[in-house]
Enzyme design. Structure first.
Site, PDB file in Angstrom:
ATOM      1  N   CYS A 117       0.548   1.424  11.967  1.00 33.42           N
ATOM      2  CA  CYS A 117       0.458   0.175  12.217  1.00 33.42           C
ATOM      3  C   CYS A 117       2.027  -1.038  12.321  1.00 33.42           C
ATOM      4  O   CYS A 117       3.003  -0.069  12.201  1.00 33.42           O
ATOM      5  CB  CYS A 117       0.205  -0.081  10.842  1.00 33.42           C
ATOM      6  SG  CYS A 117      -1.469  -2.078  11.150  1.00 33.42           S
ATOM      7  N   CYS A 119       1.531  -4.184  11.125  1.00 29.89           N
ATOM      8  CA  CYS A 119       2.115  -5.487   9.925  1.00 29.89           C
ATOM      9  C   CYS A 119       3.225  -5.475   9.025  1.00 29.89           C
ATOM     10  O   CYS A 119       3.401  -6.189   8.373  1.00 29.89           O
ATOM     11  CB  CYS A 119       1.175  -5.285   9.681  1.00 29.89           C
ATOM     12  SG  CYS A 119       0.004  -4.117   8.058  1.00 29.89           S
ATOM     13  N   CYS A 127      -2.822  -7.163  11.619  1.00 31.31           N
ATOM     14  CA  CYS A 127      -2.360  -5.270  12.112  1.00 31.31           C
ATOM     15  C   CYS A 127      -1.829  -4.764  13.473  1.00 31.31           C
ATOM     16  O   CYS A 127      -2.623  -3.935  14.129  1.00 31.31           O
ATOM     17  CB  CYS A 127      -3.434  -4.814  11.339  1.00 31.31           C
ATOM     18  SG  CYS A 127      -3.052  -4.586   9.373  1.00 31.31           S
ATOM     19  N   LYS A 192     -11.529   0.851   6.526  1.00 29.70           N
ATOM     20  CA  LYS A 192     -10.785  -0.196   5.593  1.00 29.70           C
ATOM     21  C   LYS A 192     -10.473  -1.532   5.476  1.00 29.70           C
ATOM     22  O   LYS A 192     -10.794  -2.363   6.123  1.00 29.70           O
ATOM     23  CB  LYS A 192      -9.101  -0.627   6.302  1.00 29.70           C
ATOM     24  CG  LYS A 192      -7.769  -1.131   4.839  1.00 29.70           C
ATOM     25  CD  LYS A 192      -6.688  -0.865   6.137  1.00 29.70           C
ATOM     26  CE  LYS A 192      -5.468  -1.302   5.816  1.00 29.70           C
ATOM     27  NZ  LYS A 192      -4.662  -1.299   6.341  1.00 29.70           N
ATOM     28  N   GLU A 231     -17.770   2.953  11.074  1.00 28.74           N
ATOM     29  CA  GLU A 231     -16.604   3.210  12.130  1.00 28.74           C
ATOM     30  C   GLU A 231     -16.044   4.986  11.816  1.00 28.74           C
ATOM     31  O   GLU A 231     -15.055   4.986  12.577  1.00 28.74           O
ATOM     32  CB  GLU A 231     -15.350   1.971  11.204  1.00 28.74           C
ATOM     33  CG  GLU A 231     -16.010   0.111  10.874  1.00 28.74           C
ATOM     34  CD  GLU A 231     -14.976  -0.599  12.308  1.00 28.74           C
ATOM     35  OE1 GLU A 231     -14.337   0.585  12.799  1.00 28.74           O
ATOM     36  OE2 GLU A 231     -14.939  -1.207  12.451  1.00 28.74           O
ATOM     37  N   LYS A 246     -10.233   3.350   1.686  1.00 34.21           N
ATOM     38  CA  LYS A 246      -9.915   2.378   1.642  1.00 34.21           C
ATOM     39  C   LYS A 246      -9.981   1.368   1.415  1.00 34.21           C
ATOM     40  O   LYS A 246     -10.652   0.227   2.001  1.00 34.21           O
ATOM     41  CB  LYS A 246      -8.984   2.497   2.353  1.00 34.21           C
ATOM     42  CG  LYS A 246      -7.326   1.607   1.839  1.00 34.21           C
ATOM     43  CD  LYS A 246      -5.942   1.315   2.842  1.00 34.21           C
ATOM     44  CE  LYS A 246      -5.133   1.065   2.566  1.00 34.21           C
ATOM     45  NZ  LYS A 246      -3.367   0.737   2.917  1.00 34.21           N
ATOM     46  N   SER A 272      -2.667  -0.118  -4.043  1.00 35.01           N
ATOM     47  CA  SER A 272      -1.686  -0.436  -5.037  1.00 35.01           C
ATOM     48  C   SER A 272      -2.279  -1.423  -6.524  1.00 35.01           C
ATOM     49  O   SER A 272      -2.254  -1.454  -6.856  1.00 35.01           O
ATOM     50  CB  SER A 272      -0.777  -1.490  -3.966  1.00 35.01           C
ATOM     51  OG  SER A 272      -1.301  -2.539  -3.318  1.00 35.01           O
ATOM     52  N   TYR A 311      -0.298   6.378  -6.438  1.00 35.13           N
ATOM     53  CA  TYR A 311       0.339   6.286  -6.784  1.00 35.13           C
ATOM     54  C   TYR A 311       0.239   7.080  -7.933  1.00 35.13           C
ATOM     55  O   TYR A 311       1.552   7.201  -8.431  1.00 35.13           O
ATOM     56  CB  TYR A 311       1.033   4.774  -7.104  1.00 35.13           C
ATOM     57  CG  TYR A 311       1.031   3.612  -5.664  1.00 35.13           C
ATOM     58  CD1 TYR A 311       1.627   4.172  -5.373  1.00 35.13           C
ATOM     59  CD2 TYR A 311      -0.487   3.272  -5.393  1.00 35.13           C
ATOM     60  CE1 TYR A 311       2.006   3.890  -3.981  1.00 35.13           C
ATOM     61  CE2 TYR A 311      -0.509   2.588  -4.113  1.00 35.13           C
ATOM     62  CZ  TYR A 311       0.553   3.015  -3.325  1.00 35.13           C
ATOM     63  OH  TYR A 311       0.152   1.945  -1.987  1.00 35.13           O
TER      64      TYR A 311
HETATM   65 ZN   LIG Z   1      -1.217  -3.251   8.855  1.00 35.94          ZN
END
Ligand SMILES: [Zn+2]
Length: 320
Positions: A117, A119, A127, A192, A231, A246, A272, A311
């Site tokens: 990406c 971003c 993005c 996403k 998508e 996600k 996160s 994580y």
């Molecule tokens: Zn991005």
């Protein structure tokens, strides 16, 4: 059935092992995310996670390998940004350098996926390439994404994972890889969702807390499952080797729906914000952190994910 009074008490560890066994989770399903940069940094909103300097990435990955996790995804945080995010496709960029080092140290023992990406590399934080009218230019962005993915594959990445949510990103990357004779697989961040659950990650990517960035023109609306399914179907048709949903926990309905409808290799990312919520509550001693980690990872597997980017992967590997 064993009467209650005769049940043998078991340790938490045993019960976590049983939960994962019942969910069908194996270490090979786990993917650990690693942030690489030029200098180390702690992450206030993500306790126990840190940004690893590229000079120490092999040492860091060694500890992941020792827990028998054999798959990781690299997110890069460059030293500087510019309007087109040029350091994202620099052959000497932070991700390219980290991938070269990891692959030369671990070879096939560690599968390396890279986030593709711009971003983290451009000034806007979007993005895609932002045109003069302030809107993201889809087609101009595709050319950049293809260049980034090829540079990662040339560095040795096994899997490239476009996360920009641009229309046609899988096809553009597949074509570029093919034309250069590169055989990396494509894991597409297909669905996403535009979500506030990415805030802790964005605070690292920008090296400071950010105001909310509206990505709703290209990410999926959280209230919508129909668009997400479309998508995913599009990415499969464009040749994605695996598709991804996600965030994970608030979208388990979609994980199951996609698995049932397409029966296609499917990843889910435990993002996160999902990590930070558990960590923050545990710091206040409001919850049993270990139990929550195990239950959340098991629920993502139960819903139908074949790969879980989390994580918590490192922490829960000991129960597998
Ligand atoms: Zn991005």
């Amino acid at each position: 059935m064993i009467p209650l009074q005769q049940q043998i008490p078991c340790s938490d560890e045993e019960s976590y092992r049983r939960i994962f066994a019942a969910a069908g989770l194996h270490k090979s399903h786990l993917v650990f995310p690693v942030f690489v940069s030029d200098s180390p940094a702690t992450i206030q909103s993500m306790p126990a996670m840190a940004v690893t300097p590229v000079q120490k990435v092999v040492q860091y990955v060694q500890s992941i390998a020792e827990s028998n996790i054999s798959s990781m995804i690299v997110f890069g945080i460059p030293k500087s940004r510019d309007s087109i995010g040029s350091s994202a496709f620099d052959k000497k960029g932070i991700v390219q350098e980290a991938v070269r080092q990891i692959k030369s140290a671990f070879g096939d023992a560690m599968s390396v996926t890279t986030d593709v990406c711009i971003c983290q590399y451009n000034l806007s934080g979007h993005c895609g390439i932002v045109a003069h009218d302030g809107k993201v230019n889809n087609d101009a962005t595709l050319r950049v994404l293809a260049k980034i993915a090829a540079s990662h594959a040339e560095a040795g990445a096994d899997v490239v994972a476009p996360s920009a949510m641009m229309d046609g990103q899988v096809y553009a990357i597949k074509s570029e890889l093919h034309s250069r004779g590169l055989d990396a697989s494509v894991l597409s961040f297909s669905a996403k969702y535009a979500s506030s659950l990415y805030t802790p990650f964005r605070s690292i990517a920008f090296r400071k807390p950010t105001t909310r960035l509206d990505k709703s023109s290209y990410q999926v609306s959280y209230a919508n499952s129909r668009v997400a399914l479309l998508e995913i179907e599009t990415d499969i048709n464009e040749g994605a080797d695996m598709v991804m949903i996600k965030p994970a926990l608030m979208y388990l309905d979609l994980v199951r729906m996609v698995k049932d409808r397409f029966n296609y290799p499917l990843a889910a990312q435990n993002v996160s914000g999902e990590y930070a919520m558990i960590k923050a509550a545990a710091m206040h001693r409001w919850i049993d952190e270990e139990e929550w980690k195990v239950h959340s990872i098991a629920s993502i597997k139960r819903a139908g994910a074949d790969k879980i980017i989390s994580y918590f992967a490192f922490d829960v590997a000991k129960y597998l």
